[in-house]
Design a protein around this motif. Structure first.
Motif, PDB file in Angstrom:
ATOM      1  N   UNK A   1       0.889  -1.405  -0.139  1.00 27.74           N
ATOM      2  CA  UNK A   1      -0.097  -0.285   0.058  1.00 27.74           C
ATOM      3  C   UNK A   1       1.172   1.388  -0.248  1.00 27.74           C
ATOM      4  N   UNK A   2       1.162   1.520  -1.099  1.00 33.71           N
ATOM      5  CA  UNK A   2       2.589   2.876  -1.252  1.00 33.71           C
ATOM      6  C   UNK A   2       1.615   3.904  -1.109  1.00 33.71           C
ATOM      7  N   UNK A   3       0.705   4.094  -1.186  1.00 36.44           N
ATOM      8  CA  UNK A   3      -0.162   5.862  -0.998  1.00 36.44           C
ATOM      9  C   UNK A   3       0.136   5.972   0.722  1.00 36.44           C
ATOM     10  N   UNK A   4      -0.361   4.499   1.291  1.00 32.04           N
ATOM     11  CA  UNK A   4      -0.250   5.030   2.854  1.00 32.04           C
ATOM     12  C   UNK A   4       0.648   5.311   3.331  1.00 32.04           C
ATOM     13  N   UNK A   5       2.293   4.423   2.668  1.00 31.48           N
ATOM     14  CA  UNK A   5       3.595   4.287   3.212  1.00 31.48           C
ATOM     15  C   UNK A   5       3.641   4.419   2.459  1.00 31.48           C
ATOM     16  N   UNK A   6       4.517   5.675   1.722  1.00 33.70           N
ATOM     17  CA  UNK A   6       5.518   5.774   0.961  1.00 33.70           C
ATOM     18  C   UNK A   6       6.708   6.365   1.291  1.00 33.70           C
ATOM     19  N   UNK A   7       6.760   5.767   2.068  1.00 35.92           N
ATOM     20  CA  UNK A   7       8.755   6.031   3.068  1.00 35.92           C
ATOM     21  C   UNK A   7       9.389   5.500   2.249  1.00 35.92           C
ATOM     22  N   UNK A   8       8.971   4.194   1.798  1.00 40.70           N
ATOM     23  CA  UNK A   8      10.794   3.190   0.546  1.00 40.70           C
ATOM     24  C   UNK A   8      10.036   3.453  -0.561  1.00 40.70           C
ATOM     25  N   UNK A   9       9.598   4.728  -1.363  1.00 42.30           N
ATOM     26  CA  UNK A   9       9.688   4.862  -2.749  1.00 42.30           C
ATOM     27  C   UNK A   9      11.274   4.732  -3.357  1.00 42.30           C
ATOM     28  N   UNK A  10      12.119   5.029  -2.605  1.00 45.22           N
ATOM     29  CA  UNK A  10      13.208   5.012  -3.667  1.00 45.22           C
ATOM     30  C   UNK A  10      14.093   3.855  -3.226  1.00 45.22           C
ATOM     31  N   UNK A  11      13.558   2.790  -2.040  1.00 44.67           N
ATOM     32  CA  UNK A  11      14.324   1.842  -1.805  1.00 44.67           C
ATOM     33  C   UNK A  11      14.238   0.324  -2.393  1.00 44.67           C
ATOM     34  N   UNK A  12      14.994  -0.648  -2.666  1.00 43.05           N
ATOM     35  CA  UNK A  12      13.998  -1.140  -3.917  1.00 43.05           C
ATOM     36  C   UNK A  12      15.169  -2.976  -2.866  1.00 43.05           C
ATOM     37  N   UNK A  13      15.185  -2.440  -2.139  1.00 46.35           N
ATOM     38  CA  UNK A  13      16.007  -3.963  -1.363  1.00 46.35           C
ATOM     39  C   UNK A  13      16.300  -3.315  -0.260  1.00 46.35           C
ATOM     40  N   UNK A  14      16.349  -4.063   0.863  1.00 45.84           N
ATOM     41  CA  UNK A  14      16.003  -3.556   2.137  1.00 45.84           C
ATOM     42  C   UNK A  14      16.694  -5.186   3.065  1.00 45.84           C
ATOM     43  N   UNK A  15      16.672  -4.795   4.288  1.00 44.39           N
ATOM     44  CA  UNK A  15      17.453  -5.715   5.569  1.00 44.39           C
ATOM     45  C   UNK A  15      16.022  -5.645   6.281  1.00 44.39           C
ATOM     46  N   UNK A  16      15.828  -6.634   6.853  1.00 45.61           N
ATOM     47  CA  UNK A  16      14.076  -6.518   7.478  1.00 45.61           C
ATOM     48  C   UNK A  16      14.586  -7.707   8.860  1.00 45.61           C
ATOM     49  N   UNK A  17      13.958  -6.766  10.274  1.00 45.21           N
ATOM     50  CA  UNK A  17      15.203  -7.137  11.308  1.00 45.21           C
ATOM     51  C   UNK A  17      14.131  -8.761  11.544  1.00 45.21           C
ATOM     52  N   UNK A  18      14.550 -10.269  12.311  1.00 43.55           N
ATOM     53  CA  UNK A  18      13.480 -11.112  11.927  1.00 43.55           C
ATOM     54  C   UNK A  18      12.279 -10.696  13.614  1.00 43.55           C
ATOM     55  N   UNK A  19      12.570  -9.938  14.338  1.00 42.68           N
ATOM     56  CA  UNK A  19      11.904  -9.890  15.205  1.00 42.68           C
ATOM     57  C   UNK A  19      10.953  -8.682  14.939  1.00 42.68           C
ATOM     58  N   UNK A  20      10.525  -8.175  14.162  1.00 38.82           N
ATOM     59  CA  UNK A  20       9.382  -7.243  13.970  1.00 38.82           C
ATOM     60  C   UNK A  20       8.160  -7.871  12.572  1.00 38.82           C
ATOM     61  N   UNK A  21       8.759  -8.900  12.320  1.00 39.64           N
ATOM     62  CA  UNK A  21       7.803  -9.693  10.625  1.00 39.64           C
ATOM     63  C   UNK A  21       6.613 -10.254  11.971  1.00 39.64           C
ATOM     64  N   UNK A  22       5.800 -10.161  11.579  1.00 37.77           N
ATOM     65  CA  UNK A  22       4.535 -10.721  11.798  1.00 37.77           C
ATOM     66  C   UNK A  22       3.939 -12.215  11.405  1.00 37.77           C
TER      67      UNK A  22
END
Lengths: 130, 97, 97
Positions: free
Chosen positions: A84-105
């Motif tokens: 939902x890019x309209x609600x979450x525009x924060x990552x528009x210039x990020x094409x790859x990322x590291x996600x910390x396991x602890x924040x995954x639902x």
């Protein structure tokens, strides 16, 4: 990275394995705990290169290709797109990322890459403490 | 005890989950979320993989005109879902009739 | 497959999303196994539904790994194309365990 950060972990793993080898039943419980992390870690490794959607505990959902995973279930994704890019525009210039396991639902898995028989067998094996 | 009896015995809470493998389960999660689906894998953190999942999210919203509070439920279906155990608060095996 | 690390992002501009819902952009100067990160020339991008994104300069930050949700390298070309002053969005929610 300083080696002092690596050494304690290596030491701890070595110590747990030693205890598991030298003791009987009680130690087996401990050793399955170590293996236990491995069920989902091993499973996610088989999904590398496949499309997944990772949903975080802040409701942000990111679709992308799974690049790598570790025993904490930290995840790397590439070709990412926020659902939902309209609600979450924060990552528009990020094409790859590291996600910390602890924040995954949740992680939505690709249907074609799920073999339920393999999952059942692996789960039963782990539950028995093999 | 035979191996089969050993497998069917319930000694600790997680044994109950083991017996629910490949059955429909109900899972309650933090943040007013619930999921129903077939249990395909789990570990002792209660990380799990469910299949044919229906997730229900319950949220409270306020009517903009009357300021009355009402609860809204959002449903969705997901073919296969990995659920991280730390979000899980309750697991219920299928009712046996 | 190599383990997921931030090695490939060292000295690059990165976006960090923190557990309390903040979005910080800065140059990644260091990190360790628990995702503690050191950012130089960093700024918080503050989002609002009513007005455009504001950038608050912060200098050098060390963010404790526990509080890091996500780290991703910023594609500088894509980022330059963004019109932040026209971007409206409610602030990110905090990570709820």
């Amino acid at each position: 990275m300083s080696p002092s950060r690596v050494v304690p972990l290596t030491f701890a793993r070595g110590a747990i394995e030693k205890i598991a080898k030298s003791r009987s039943r009680r130690a087996d419980v401990k050793s399955t705990r170590v293996l236990d992390v491995a069920l989902f870690y091993s499973y996610f490794k088989t999904l590398v290169g496949k499309p997944v959607t990772v949903e975080l505990k802040n409701d942000l959902a990111i679709a992308g290709t799974l690049v790598s995973v570790d025993q904490y279930l930290n995840i790397k994704l590439e070709n990412t797109r926020v659902t939902d890019e309209a609600r979450y525009p924060h990552m528009r210039s990020v094409r790859n990322c590291f996600i910390r396991g602890s924040v995954v639902r949740y992680v939505q898995l690709p249907e074609a890459a799920v073999d339920v028989d393999i999952l059942h067998d692996a789960t039963r094996r782990e539950a028995r403490g093999a | 005890m035979s191996a089969a009896e050993e497998d069917a015995a319930v000694r600790e809470p997680l044994d109950l989950i083991r017996l629910a493998l490949d059955e429909k389960v109900y899972v309650k999660l933090r943040g007013d979320r619930e999921a129903r689906g077939r249990l395909h894998a789990y570990d002792q953190h209660l990380n799990m993989i469910l299949g044919d999942v229906e997730e229900v999210i319950t949220s409270t919203e306020t009517d903009e005109e009357t300021f009355e509070e009402f609860t809204k439920t959002t449903k969705r279906s997901v073919p296969f879902l990995f659920i991280r155990g730390d979000a899980v608060t309750l697991v219920s095996p299928p009712l046996r009739s | 497959m190599s383990a997921p690390t931030l090695t490939n992002m060292l000295d690059a501009r990165v976006s960090v999303i923190t557990n309390d819902g903040r979005h910080i952009v800065g140059t990644l100067r260091g990190f360790d196994q628990v995702t503690n990160v050191i950012l130089e020339d960093c700024a918080e991008r503050v989002y609002s539904s009513e007005s455009g994104v504001e950038e608050a300069p912060l200098g050098v930050y060390m963010i404790r790994g526990d509080n890091v949700a996500l780290v991703g390298p910023v594609d500088e070309e894509l980022d330059a194309e963004l019109d932040l002053s026209e971007t409206r969005a409610p602030p990110l929610k905090a990570i709820k365990f």
